[in-house]
Design an enzyme around this catalytic site. Structure first.
Site, short mmCIF file in Angstrom:
data_model
loop_
_atom_site.label_atom_id
_atom_site.label_comp_id
_atom_site.label_asym_id
_atom_site.label_seq_id
_atom_site.Cartn_x
_atom_site.Cartn_y
_atom_site.Cartn_z
N GLY A 142 0.83 -1.20 0.00
CA GLY A 142 0.00 0.00 0.00
C GLY A 142 0.86 1.25 0.00
O GLY A 142 1.63 1.47 0.93
N CYS A 154 -7.33 14.00 2.05
CA CYS A 154 -7.99 15.12 2.75
C CYS A 154 -8.03 16.38 1.89
O CYS A 154 -8.79 17.30 2.16
CB CYS A 154 -7.28 15.44 4.06
SG CYS A 154 -7.26 14.04 5.19
N THR A 176 -2.77 -1.45 4.05
CA THR A 176 -3.80 -1.78 3.06
C THR A 176 -4.97 -0.80 3.08
O THR A 176 -5.88 -0.90 2.25
CB THR A 176 -4.30 -3.22 3.29
OG1 THR A 176 -4.59 -3.41 4.68
CG2 THR A 176 -3.23 -4.22 2.87
N ALA A 222 -8.27 1.56 3.70
CA ALA A 222 -9.69 1.32 3.94
C ALA A 222 -10.47 1.71 2.69
O ALA A 222 -9.98 2.44 1.84
CB ALA A 222 -10.16 2.14 5.14
N TYR A 260 4.27 -5.81 10.39
CA TYR A 260 3.77 -4.58 11.00
C TYR A 260 2.55 -4.10 10.22
O TYR A 260 2.29 -4.54 9.10
CB TYR A 260 4.87 -3.52 11.00
CG TYR A 260 6.09 -3.96 11.76
CD1 TYR A 260 6.26 -3.62 13.09
CD2 TYR A 260 7.07 -4.75 11.15
CE1 TYR A 260 7.37 -4.05 13.82
CE2 TYR A 260 8.18 -5.19 11.85
CZ TYR A 260 8.33 -4.83 13.18
OH TYR A 260 9.42 -5.25 13.88
N GLY A 310 -1.86 2.76 9.57
CA GLY A 310 -2.82 3.52 8.78
C GLY A 310 -4.26 3.09 9.01
O GLY A 310 -4.60 2.50 10.04
N ASP A 311 -5.10 3.37 8.02
CA ASP A 311 -6.53 3.17 8.17
C ASP A 311 -6.95 1.71 8.36
O ASP A 311 -8.09 1.43 8.69
CB ASP A 311 -7.27 3.72 6.94
CG ASP A 311 -7.26 5.24 6.89
OD1 ASP A 311 -6.80 5.85 7.89
OD2 ASP A 311 -7.70 5.81 5.88
#
Lengths: 447, 447
Positions: free
Chosen positions: A8, A43, A111, A113, A277, A280-281
């Site tokens: 990602g 954003c 990965t 959302a 690990y 993120g979302d």
């Protein structure tokens, strides 16, 4: 030589790669991204639609050149299809069909959302969009040139920012929200209705307490039915939150939670599989600073901080992610909104014995022609320790929320905040800092 | 009924009166002020001269009506001439000559400070001014209409703000400073020269390392001699600091310090005479937050906080003044300057083993057309605990210094600041907060 694979290339993936590189100058770092762009600012999408940011491609956080300079092997339009944690391999497929297997010593799952879709009739009509990707942004931007009547479904940040942006572009906009208030979890009702009112003054309509029931139209969007009301519109943008992508992790046997769907990590941002690990979302934070329990944040800032920890640790470092506060901010029209810690409503949902004080306070001396009124609310435990803050105003809300973040993170009391050393100069701030005045109001209630 | 007498109706006196009233609804509160105005903002004076604030009288913090509404007996143009701490009386003289004696249960000394005058030939020429009072402001404002060549003596906040204001009004301005840098104690040399450079770009001249030696002129100011240089000018404004008014306290046998002159207080803002409190520019703070020793602040914000404590305790309350940090801010032209805690230079003067990191960092994402570059510097102990911060930029410096104030006050480390929950929204702030990035640079040096 350490091999690090990151799945990602969103804000989390890019940040992980950067910090892995800072931590280990020689590691082989590969980032696999199924989309055609490397990390960009989601954003920023509403502000491109509004016209404040000139181009969608400007949103790229770092140019492709940055990856090359940092010797990060960036593989775009490539999907990770399978992880074998015992062999430490990841199967990947390029969109042209080419398959490969990557070895790793450390793996970082970023990965992300996906937007939640609402399962109502008409959801597949053209002109029904989300606003998550550059492609989404382009569709909404282009469609808004022709179709000037829009329903925005969902009244959290993305929803109200998109509504403001489209209104700014001259559209008739109605925001549909299932809950009785906008910005639930971010603002308490009285602050939320203040923001709503200011948006209504700019011509945005709101339909609260109204679940989306149907999108009507014959080949294109013609109307929306929500909460029993029907109104005509030509475009729908849904913004009702995102759901973590956990399928890949789950299939690999990595520990996930189901409600909410999320990859579980410890404070090193490591999953229950050593060397794997996540950031993120797609992850749930190990703990919240006020309520000691896992916390789903899905904020860009938190993703970046998680990714920093994941990236460093994946490259052999040893650092920890602190408790999360969920500080966040937005700007709609000329209203800046900021919040950190728990709202009063949220604190009560957790049965915290808390008290709050709010007031409209000036951030400039009365004798200055420039007026900067702020609405400030502080929430504290009965012992005076701060647990939340909300600020709404024309500017300077976000930075004040950060002062409150620092206060909450370090266990500051209302008493201490009321006496905090502030920076006064008439043209930039009053001698009486609104946060300190609000803290004093809180103190009086505590006595 | 408790009788509270407050000497001096400056920011400290007014604030003391207000908090005494909030604490004791029935007390008899009298404020004695020798000047003709009740409390006004001295810090606003340069901005009236610049034209940002329309009128000098606008600077009154509260109108006379406020005192009446709060049943505060305000006696203007009245001088306190003698205190008898055993009899608990204060002798006062009205400017018309009328003498009276006031009884008190609690006394609050807010006798303020006077500008330091420089004992050089020519100091008594007309057109040699200070900038401490509304009357001073009027003189400088009026004189600047005719006399367009000005020497400002002293390069701390009042000096540089006055220089910027007069330059803005079209004057030729030269700032004379005895020390090798401007804003000593507020900014470290590299930050100070950045501010100086930006002022030079706007046409202000600086003469550093230059003590004022003489003001020349035959009946009016014609030239200044400083550091061996002579340059012609038509007006002189001296701004080389203030000296606490301690005479009245000293004559009453109340404990004072001589170097610097100041009334000594404990953390209740009580002098060594029970029931006699003091606040504002006439007192020395009991302790500094970083170096545990008495600290002369003479800032408006500190005066207000001290006065709050003094006012509450004088009315029977029991509250304490915390350690002081000396956060302060200014704006000259379009440069905002803020500082809190110790500068690196200052920390080294105290033999603190410290480390610092500074950088020019963007406060907006690169893709936003608005650019908000900030120069940030953090100072920390070797164990990572923050002890100081400086920020210079076009805006948002002051509020960031307050974040640092909160951090220092609560013992936050660079590590914690680097992971602080910040508020991100592209149009108001970047996902990477400059303070956190600076904290990270500091961390790398600490390792």
């Amino acid at each position: 030589m350490r091999k690090i694979v990151i799945i990602g290339c969103n804000a989390a993936g890019m940040t992980s790669a950067g910090y892995s590189r800072k931590t280990d100058r020689t590691a082989e770092i590969t980032v696999v991204e199924r989309g055609k762009y490397p990390a960009y600012s989601r954003c920023g999408l509403p502000y491109v639609i509004e016209g404040v940011i000139p181009n969608l491609e400007d949103l790229l956080i770092s140019p492709v050149e940055w990856y090359r300079m940092n010797k990060i092997n960036l593989m775009l339009e490539t999907t990770a299809t399978e992880i074998d944690t015992s062999e430490k391999t990841v199967k990947i497929t390029h969109k042209e069909g080419e398959e490969r297997t990557l070895d790793y010593d450390s793996l970082v799952l970023c990965t992300g959302a996906e937007p939640v879709t609402i399962p109502v009739p008409g959801k597949n009509l053209p002109q029904v969009y989300q606003l998550r990707t550059i492609e989404d942004g382009r569709r909404v931007f282009e469609t808004a040139k022709e179709r000037k009547s829009v329903a925005v479904i969902g009244a959290r940040f993305v929803g109200i920012e998109t509504a403001a942006a489209l209104r700014h572009r001259g559209c008739e906009v109605t925001v549909v929200e299932m809950l009785p208030q906008i910005l639930d979890g971010i603002l308490d009702p009285e602050f939320a209705s203040e923001v709503q009112k200011s948006m209504e003054e700019r011509g945005v309509k709101f339909l609260l307490n109204s679940a989306l029931e149907e999108i009507k139209g014959d080949g294109h969007v013609e109307a929306v039915v929500a909460g029993g009301h029907e109104f005509s519109c030509e475009m729908v943008v849904t913004a009702v939150g995102v759901r973590a992508n956990i399928g890949l992790a789950e299939r690999a046997g990595i520990g996930v939670s189901k409600r909410p769907p999320a990859i579980k990590v410890n404070e090193k941002m490591e999953t229950d599989v050593k060397g794997v690990y996540a950031a993120g979302d797609c992850v749930i934070c190990p703990t919240h600073a006020v309520v000691p329990q896992p916390w789903m944040s899905q904020l860009g800032t938190v993703a970046v901080r998680q990714a920093k920890i994941a990236g460093i640790n994946a490259a052999g470092g040893n650092t920890k992610f602190p408790a999360v506060l969920g500080a966040c901010a937005s700007k709609v029209f000329d209203v800046e909104i900021a919040s950190t810690g728990l709202t009063e409503t949220c604190a009560r949902r957790f049965n915290l014995d808390c008290i709050s004080a709010g007031a409209k306070l000036p951030a400039r001396p009365h004798y200055l022609p420039e007026k900067v009124p702020l609405r400030v609310k502080l929430v504290a435990r009965r012992d005076g320790r701060l647990i939340g803050g909300q600020i709404v105003g024309i500017k300077e809300a976000g930075l004040r929320a950060e002062i409150i973040s620092a206060a909450i993170a370090k266990g500051m009391t209302a008493d201490e905040l009321s006496m905090l050393d502030n920076c006064y100069c008439p043209v930039i701030a009053d001698a009486n800092e609104p946060l300190s005045t609000a803290a004093e109001l809180l103190l009086r209630k505590l006595r």
